[in-house]
Every structure is written in structure tokens, then in C-alpha cells.
Design a protein around this motif. Sequence first.
Motif, mmCIF file in Angstrom:
data_model
loop_
_atom_site.group_PDB
_atom_site.id
_atom_site.type_symbol
_atom_site.label_atom_id
_atom_site.label_comp_id
_atom_site.label_asym_id
_atom_site.label_seq_id
_atom_site.Cartn_x
_atom_site.Cartn_y
_atom_site.Cartn_z
ATOM 1 N N TRP A 198 -27.159 80.990 82.367
ATOM 2 C CA TRP A 198 -27.035 79.626 82.878
ATOM 3 C C TRP A 198 -25.958 79.590 83.961
ATOM 4 C CZ3 TRP A 198 -29.186 74.791 81.221
ATOM 5 C CH2 TRP A 198 -30.209 74.920 80.264
ATOM 6 N N GLU A 240 -26.319 74.268 86.416
ATOM 7 C CA GLU A 240 -27.300 73.997 85.364
ATOM 8 C C GLU A 240 -26.628 73.432 84.116
ATOM 9 O OE1 GLU A 240 -30.630 77.431 86.490
ATOM 10 O OE2 GLU A 240 -29.099 77.821 84.961
ATOM 11 N N LYS A 248 -25.712 69.818 84.727
ATOM 12 C CA LYS A 248 -26.887 68.951 84.621
ATOM 13 C C LYS A 248 -27.245 68.715 83.157
ATOM 14 C CE LYS A 248 -29.073 70.127 89.050
ATOM 15 N NZ LYS A 248 -29.158 68.748 89.570
ATOM 16 N N ALA A 249 -27.171 69.777 82.363
ATOM 17 C CA ALA A 249 -27.464 69.640 80.937
ATOM 18 C C ALA A 249 -26.453 68.719 80.265
ATOM 19 C CB ALA A 249 -27.462 71.013 80.271
ATOM 20 N N TYR A 302 -27.008 65.481 78.002
ATOM 21 C CA TYR A 302 -26.457 65.416 76.646
ATOM 22 C C TYR A 302 -25.712 64.101 76.421
ATOM 23 C CZ TYR A 302 -23.269 66.060 72.785
ATOM 24 O OH TYR A 302 -22.568 65.862 71.627
ATOM 25 N N ILE A 308 -35.794 66.034 78.705
ATOM 26 C CA ILE A 308 -35.567 67.468 78.545
ATOM 27 C C ILE A 308 -36.629 68.241 79.316
ATOM 28 C CG2 ILE A 308 -35.716 69.346 76.863
ATOM 29 C CD1 ILE A 308 -34.155 67.624 74.922
ATOM 30 N N LEU A 335 -35.783 67.981 83.096
ATOM 31 C CA LEU A 335 -34.690 68.856 83.500
ATOM 32 C C LEU A 335 -35.139 70.319 83.491
ATOM 33 C CD1 LEU A 335 -31.800 69.406 84.296
ATOM 34 C CD2 LEU A 335 -31.147 69.291 81.876
ATOM 35 N N VAL A 371 -33.625 74.242 77.258
ATOM 36 C CA VAL A 371 -32.772 73.090 77.558
ATOM 37 C C VAL A 371 -32.350 72.396 76.271
ATOM 38 C CG1 VAL A 371 -32.672 70.822 78.672
ATOM 39 C CG2 VAL A 371 -33.753 72.751 79.856
ATOM 40 N N LYS A 419 -29.634 74.329 74.726
ATOM 41 C CA LYS A 419 -28.360 74.156 75.432
ATOM 42 C C LYS A 419 -27.691 72.846 75.018
ATOM 43 C CE LYS A 419 -26.626 76.367 77.906
ATOM 44 N NZ LYS A 419 -25.502 77.325 77.699
ATOM 45 N N LEU A 420 -28.462 71.790 74.842
ATOM 46 C CA LEU A 420 -27.888 70.519 74.393
ATOM 47 C C LEU A 420 -27.295 70.668 72.997
ATOM 48 C CD1 LEU A 420 -30.456 67.815 75.609
ATOM 49 C CD2 LEU A 420 -28.574 68.897 76.841
ATOM 50 N N ASP A 466 -19.958 76.937 78.917
ATOM 51 C CA ASP A 466 -20.141 75.639 78.255
ATOM 52 C C ASP A 466 -18.787 75.027 77.922
ATOM 53 O OD1 ASP A 466 -22.855 76.182 78.305
ATOM 54 O OD2 ASP A 466 -22.948 76.782 76.200
#
Length: 251
Positions: A7, A11, A14-15, A19, A34, A37, A48, A51-52, A74
Motif C-alpha cells: 500500500w 492509498e 484514502k482508506a 474509515y 469500499i 475506492l 480495502v 485495510k479498514l 498505517d
Amino acid sequence: MTMRRHWTDAEVRKALTLYLRLEFGKFHSRQPDIIALAREIGRTPSAVALKLANLAALDDSLPQKGMQNASALDRKIWEEFLRTPDTILDHAAPLTSFQNDDPVAGFAERQARFEQHHQQEPTALVRQRRGQAFFREMILTSYKYRCALSGIEDQRLLTASHIVGWAEDHSVRLNPQNGICLNALHDRAFDRHLISFDEDYRLIIAQDVPSEARKSLERIDSPRFALPSRFLPSQSFLERHRRKLHARQQA
């Protein structure tokens, strides 16, 4: 063998914007935003959604936690958001699923109006409006689209009320702990420091509020407002608000 694609910074940002505006229980591959995106960044909806969930593991405001697989990137972006929330605003896209009945509140409506009517407005004003719209989506999601005091669910009557005013402190404008979902009446009273909340989140009404207005403000589900599913209002922000209420009464 297919190489794993890491990632990128953009990106993850954006996630994170997704979230912050999506309920915890909607982190799945069938959720429309989701999917949108995933298409935008060239990943699968499942990736995705995962990732959330990883970002949720970093969120101390949640009673439940996501998967404990957050990466160093993250963590870096999450911590940066907590320090300077407005840094992620440029990465936010309009939500397709936000329950928005207010024609001036959503990103999509604002962007269309900007293109048609606000081409001459200063960039700072455009950014301010986008920030206010983003804040509204974030706060209403946290309160499950209900007024914290009255339980009203009609979004045309709901406001993402800033505890520390928008013009008062730039650094906390988009801090999710600086917001409470209130109906229009209580929002107006809160903004004018006619009401506030104590350390136990119970309603305080200023002594100079007339009796009839006081009765209207006291028509609530409970004197202690319903707590959000995440991002509990900051006690330090509420203390700043209470000081303004007391100062106004003494003036």
C-alpha cells in the motif's frame, strides 16, 4: 507468482478518509464505497475492507477492535491524523452511501455546486466548505445519524456541532473528538454557549436562559447525552466550552 503490492501513502490516506466516515459494521467487500475506492486504487474490495479493519485496530475510541495487522505506514498516517486531522482532507472522495438529506451537506452536492457557481471563490473558502462537509459525515456516522440528546433521526434537523468553534482553533477543526451530533435547536444553543455538558456528559443550561426556552431545551431523552460508537468527545474541549459559557454569563 504474483508479487504482493504494498500500500502506498496516498492509498492508505484514502482508506483512512473512508474509515472515518463508514460505520464499523460495514467493513465488507459488498459495501458500495469500499467497491468504489477499490476501483479507484486498483485493488480488490476485500483488500480495502481488510485495510479498514487494520485501521480500526489503531482506533482507541472503538469498544471493539479490528484485526491486529496494521502496518508501520498505517500507524504513521493514523498518528499524523490525530495530530493534524486536516492533512487527509485532500484525499477524501464523495460517499455514495452517506445518508444525506441535506442538500448542502454532502461532498458530491458541494462539488457540483462549486463547479457551476463557485469558480471565482477563494481556494480557502472552497476548502473550508469541504472540511465542514467531511466533519459532518464523520460525526453523524459516529452517532449513527441520531441527535445525542433528543434521538431525532431526520438528518435535515441534525448538525455536527463543533465543541471548539471552527474559527476558534484551526488545529482541531476536523478532530472527530471535537464534535457532537445535535438537533438544530440544541446546536444553536450550544454554539451560543447557552448550553454545555459537564464531565459526565450531562446537559448544563445557562442560568440566564428564560424559563420557556429552558423547557424546550429540557425536552430530551436523557440529561446525559447518548455516547457515540467511536470518538468520544474530548473532555479538554468540553472544558474550554464550559469556560466560555461561564464567561458569557459573567460578562
